[in-house]
Design a protein around this motif. Structure first.
Motif, PDB file in Angstrom:
ATOM      1  N   LEU A 303      38.358  49.299  40.908  1.00 47.47           N
ATOM      2  CA  LEU A 303      39.336  48.883  39.938  1.00 47.47           C
ATOM      3  C   LEU A 303      38.634  47.729  39.087  1.00 47.47           C
ATOM      4  N   VAL A 304      37.872  46.701  40.077  1.00 45.06           N
ATOM      5  CA  VAL A 304      37.165  45.691  39.432  1.00 45.06           C
ATOM      6  C   VAL A 304      36.146  46.230  38.623  1.00 45.06           C
ATOM      7  N   ASN A 305      35.247  46.972  38.880  1.00 42.29           N
ATOM      8  CA  ASN A 305      34.302  47.768  38.166  1.00 42.29           C
ATOM      9  C   ASN A 305      34.973  48.224  36.702  1.00 42.29           C
ATOM     10  N   ALA A 306      35.928  48.612  36.819  1.00 45.21           N
ATOM     11  CA  ALA A 306      36.735  49.344  35.697  1.00 45.21           C
ATOM     12  C   ALA A 306      37.029  48.483  34.639  1.00 45.21           C
ATOM     13  N   HIS A 307      37.824  47.503  35.372  1.00 44.28           N
ATOM     14  CA  HIS A 307      38.831  46.466  34.323  1.00 44.28           C
ATOM     15  C   HIS A 307      38.078  44.953  34.232  1.00 44.28           C
ATOM     16  N   ASP A 308      37.363  44.784  35.218  1.00 42.45           N
ATOM     17  CA  ASP A 308      36.842  43.091  35.092  1.00 42.45           C
ATOM     18  C   ASP A 308      37.652  42.436  35.048  1.00 42.45           C
ATOM     19  N   PRO A 309      38.800  42.102  36.008  1.00 47.54           N
ATOM     20  CA  PRO A 309      39.756  41.244  36.177  1.00 47.54           C
ATOM     21  C   PRO A 309      39.193  39.968  36.482  1.00 47.54           C
ATOM     22  N   GLU A 310      39.984  38.831  36.185  1.00 46.25           N
ATOM     23  CA  GLU A 310      39.659  37.548  36.544  1.00 46.25           C
ATOM     24  C   GLU A 310      40.064  37.019  38.055  1.00 46.25           C
ATOM     25  N   ALA A 311      41.179  37.911  38.487  1.00 44.46           N
ATOM     26  CA  ALA A 311      41.861  37.588  39.594  1.00 44.46           C
ATOM     27  C   ALA A 311      42.387  38.994  40.171  1.00 44.46           C
ATOM     28  N   VAL A 312      42.329  39.068  41.466  1.00 49.20           N
ATOM     29  CA  VAL A 312      43.288  39.998  42.147  1.00 49.20           C
ATOM     30  C   VAL A 312      44.303  39.481  43.138  1.00 49.20           C
ATOM     31  N   THR A 313      45.595  40.034  42.927  1.00 49.32           N
ATOM     32  CA  THR A 313      46.567  39.292  43.768  1.00 49.32           C
ATOM     33  C   THR A 313      47.258  40.840  44.552  1.00 49.32           C
ATOM     34  N   LEU A 314      47.494  40.200  45.666  1.00 52.56           N
ATOM     35  CA  LEU A 314      48.120  41.064  46.505  1.00 52.56           C
ATOM     36  C   LEU A 314      49.694  40.714  47.314  1.00 52.56           C
ATOM     37  N   SER A 315      50.580  41.695  47.024  1.00 50.51           N
ATOM     38  CA  SER A 315      51.903  41.177  47.605  1.00 50.51           C
ATOM     39  C   SER A 315      52.427  42.204  48.686  1.00 50.51           C
ATOM     40  N   GLY A 316      53.530  41.873  48.975  1.00 46.26           N
ATOM     41  CA  GLY A 316      54.021  42.936  50.199  1.00 46.26           C
ATOM     42  C   GLY A 316      53.178  42.609  51.592  1.00 46.26           C
ATOM     43  N   HIS A 317      52.921  43.936  51.975  1.00 50.84           N
ATOM     44  CA  HIS A 317      52.042  44.050  53.248  1.00 50.84           C
ATOM     45  C   HIS A 317      50.637  43.632  52.923  1.00 50.84           C
ATOM     46  N   GLY A 318      50.260  43.412  51.501  1.00 50.31           N
ATOM     47  CA  GLY A 318      49.114  43.068  51.152  1.00 50.31           C
ATOM     48  C   GLY A 318      48.675  41.783  51.610  1.00 50.31           C
ATOM     49  N   VAL A 319      49.648  40.781  51.589  1.00 51.07           N
ATOM     50  CA  VAL A 319      49.371  39.420  52.168  1.00 51.07           C
ATOM     51  C   VAL A 319      48.957  39.501  53.575  1.00 51.07           C
ATOM     52  N   GLU A 320      49.666  40.158  54.266  1.00 53.43           N
ATOM     53  CA  GLU A 320      49.421  40.194  55.694  1.00 53.43           C
ATOM     54  C   GLU A 320      48.009  40.956  56.094  1.00 53.43           C
ATOM     55  N   LEU A 321      47.756  42.071  55.148  1.00 52.02           N
ATOM     56  CA  LEU A 321      46.551  42.670  55.374  1.00 52.02           C
ATOM     57  C   LEU A 321      45.256  41.771  54.856  1.00 52.02           C
ATOM     58  N   TYR A 322      45.327  41.012  54.144  1.00 47.13           N
ATOM     59  CA  TYR A 322      44.420  40.215  53.695  1.00 47.13           C
ATOM     60  C   TYR A 322      43.981  39.017  54.835  1.00 47.13           C
ATOM     61  N   GLY A 323      45.258  38.420  55.122  1.00 45.97           N
ATOM     62  CA  GLY A 323      45.321  37.438  56.104  1.00 45.97           C
ATOM     63  C   GLY A 323      44.708  37.668  57.308  1.00 45.97           C
ATOM     64  N   ARG A 324      45.115  39.000  57.875  1.00 41.32           N
ATOM     65  CA  ARG A 324      44.853  39.374  59.099  1.00 41.32           C
ATOM     66  C   ARG A 324      43.496  40.182  59.195  1.00 41.32           C
ATOM     67  N   ALA A 325      42.792  40.765  58.229  1.00 38.54           N
ATOM     68  CA  ALA A 325      41.716  41.568  58.148  1.00 38.54           C
ATOM     69  C   ALA A 325      40.783  41.300  56.730  1.00 38.54           C
ATOM     70  N   GLY A 326      40.901  40.022  56.346  1.00 38.13           N
ATOM     71  CA  GLY A 326      40.211  39.864  54.970  1.00 38.13           C
ATOM     72  C   GLY A 326      38.760  40.098  55.189  1.00 38.13           C
ATOM     73  N   GLN A 327      38.086  39.594  56.313  1.00 39.33           N
ATOM     74  CA  GLN A 327      36.714  39.886  56.627  1.00 39.33           C
ATOM     75  C   GLN A 327      36.403  41.589  56.032  1.00 39.33           C
ATOM     76  N   ALA A 328      37.038  42.546  56.966  1.00 42.36           N
ATOM     77  CA  ALA A 328      37.002  43.786  56.799  1.00 42.36           C
ATOM     78  C   ALA A 328      37.184  44.328  55.441  1.00 42.36           C
ATOM     79  N   LEU A 329      38.169  43.737  54.636  1.00 41.77           N
ATOM     80  CA  LEU A 329      38.497  44.196  53.155  1.00 41.77           C
ATOM     81  C   LEU A 329      37.199  43.813  52.575  1.00 41.77           C
ATOM     82  N   MET A 330      36.879  42.312  52.465  1.00 41.67           N
ATOM     83  CA  MET A 330      35.595  42.021  51.781  1.00 41.67           C
ATOM     84  C   MET A 330      34.578  43.019  52.198  1.00 41.67           C
TER      85      MET A 330
END
Length: 407
Positions: A303-330
């Motif tokens: 989606l970043v390749n397609a839309h070139d956003p300045e920022a990506v925000t995550l809500s719901g379980h996305g907050v916990e996924l990024y907090g607990r497995a941010g390295q795997a995500l990146m």
């Protein structure tokens, strides 16, 4: 001053501007600060505030901290002022709240439902009607967030519950509700009160039982031609081949969210079941969480390749996924980015609003409709001299549903 050609029209325009500024800042700025922000003369601001107070739209209180001299006044919601009823209808429960100008929120009810349109929307409609009777003319509208695509006219499809072309306004039986997709509403709230404020092009992803996503441009989520544009979760972004209840194959949402967590550990999923079990998996299974995070990262890269956003925000379980497995995500996201994207990748971060985004976005949709010259004129004509019941004026800092995070 667009469209204002007479003194009356200019006054109506400035009344809306002032109320909008109070609402957007969360009723935290002083009258003098608002006067400077809006480029108003001090006398004009005083007259506007006095008139809005007379019509029970604003009420001023002394600032908590001030220097010498007269206490600085902070315009905020009137105790008998307008209220938006906001609802977040999830796949297993709905939450109903009353919201004042400025965003102060009081939860009025939380109720599990059976997953059927009638069993979900019938009791919700009864609850809305009861609160409208109690609050009277204070209620200026009802906003309803739903976990599925919503077409113009309030027709919703929630694939995981088997809902197809469900007429939400009819089943609610309430007057002209504003019905929208939960991810789009969460994105709207993030643009107004969260980490997409001031972002020209942003991407918001909401993760619950599955995943939804929407592009936000100049503070507005893009809804598409029929209003069903917030459906990035139903794109084949991760190379999967599982059939999705939506009718497509290989949807991204099959690999991200509570359903995917449950499936990863061999538990039953779908139909709005298993929130508590999914939260246990989220808290205890590093493997399941990492798999979710990697799938999330791969889709974000596309989606970043397609839309070139300045920022990506995550809500719901996305907050916990990024907090607990941010390295795997990146580690999953970065290799999928084009070289030109890797040089200046957008920031990725958890929502400042946690689980409350959809509810607050439903509120914003109501106040967007109300904060117009026409809306204020209707208030003046219909508002009785004395208000009725007033909810507790306490800030709600977390959702009453499990898994919520405080603001």
């Amino acid at each position: 001053m667009i469209g204002a050609t007479t003194s009356g029209e200019l006054r109506a325009h400035n009344r809306v501007r002032l109320l909008r500024a109070v609402h957007d800042c969360g009723a935290t700025r002083t009258r003098s600060q608002l006067t400077r922000d809006l480029h108003l003369a001090r006398g004009t601001a005083s007259v506007l505030v006095a008139g809005l107070a007379e019509h029970e739209l604003l009420h001023e209180e002394p600032a908590r901290e001030h220097g010498r001299g007269r206490p600085t006044q902070v315009p905020g919601p009137h105790p008998r002022g307008p209220l938006a009823l906001a609802v977040d209808v999830r796949e297993d429960a709905w939450e109903l709240a009353a919201c004042e100008l400025g965003g102060r929120t009081t939860v009025l009810g939380l109720q599990p439902h059976d997953g059927t349109p009638e069993g979900t929307l019938g009791p919700l409609g009864d609850a809305i009607a009861a609160h409208r009777r109690r609050l009277g003319h204070r209620v200026v509208g009802v906003g309803v967030a739903l976990a599925g695509p919503v077409r113009h006219g309030g027709l919703v499809d929630i694939a995981h519950l088997g809902w197809r072309s469900v007429d939400v306004p009819r089943l609610l039986g309430t007057k002209a509700p504003i019905v929208g997709n939960d991810t789009a509403f969460a994105a709207l709230a993030e643009a107004r009160r969260g980490r997409l404020q001031g972002v020209r092009v942003g991407l918001h992803l909401h993760v619950d039982f599955d995943l939804g996503g929407v592009l936000v441009v100049e503070g507005r989520p893009l809804g598409g031609a029929s209003g069903t544009g917030a459906e990035f979760g139903h794109m084949p972004l991760t190379g999967g081949d599982r059939p999705c209840p939506c009718g497509a194959t290989g949807c991204w949402s099959m690999d991200v969210g509570a359903n995917a967590l449950l499936r990863h550990v061999g538990l039953a999923y779908g139909g709005g079941r298993g929130r508590a079990q999914a939260e246990e998996v989220l808290a205890g299974s590093e493997e399941a969480v990492a798999a979710n995070a990697r799938a999330l990262g791969r889709g974000i890269a596309a989606l970043v390749n397609a839309h070139d956003p300045e920022a990506v925000t995550l809500s719901g379980h996305g907050v916990e996924l990024y907090g607990r497995a941010g390295q795997a995500l990146m580690e999953s996201c970065v290799p999928g980015l084009m070289a030109i994207r890797r040089d200046h990748p957008p920031r990725i971060e958890g929502s400042a609003l946690g689980w409350r985004g959809a509810l607050l976005g439903a509120m914003e949709s109501v106040f967007d409709a109300f904060l117009t010259p026409e809306g204020l004129e209707r208030w003046r004509e219909n508002h009785p001299d004395q208000g009725r019941d007033t909810p507790e004026r306490s800030n709600v800092t977390h959702s009453t549903l499990k898994g919520a995070k405080p603001l």
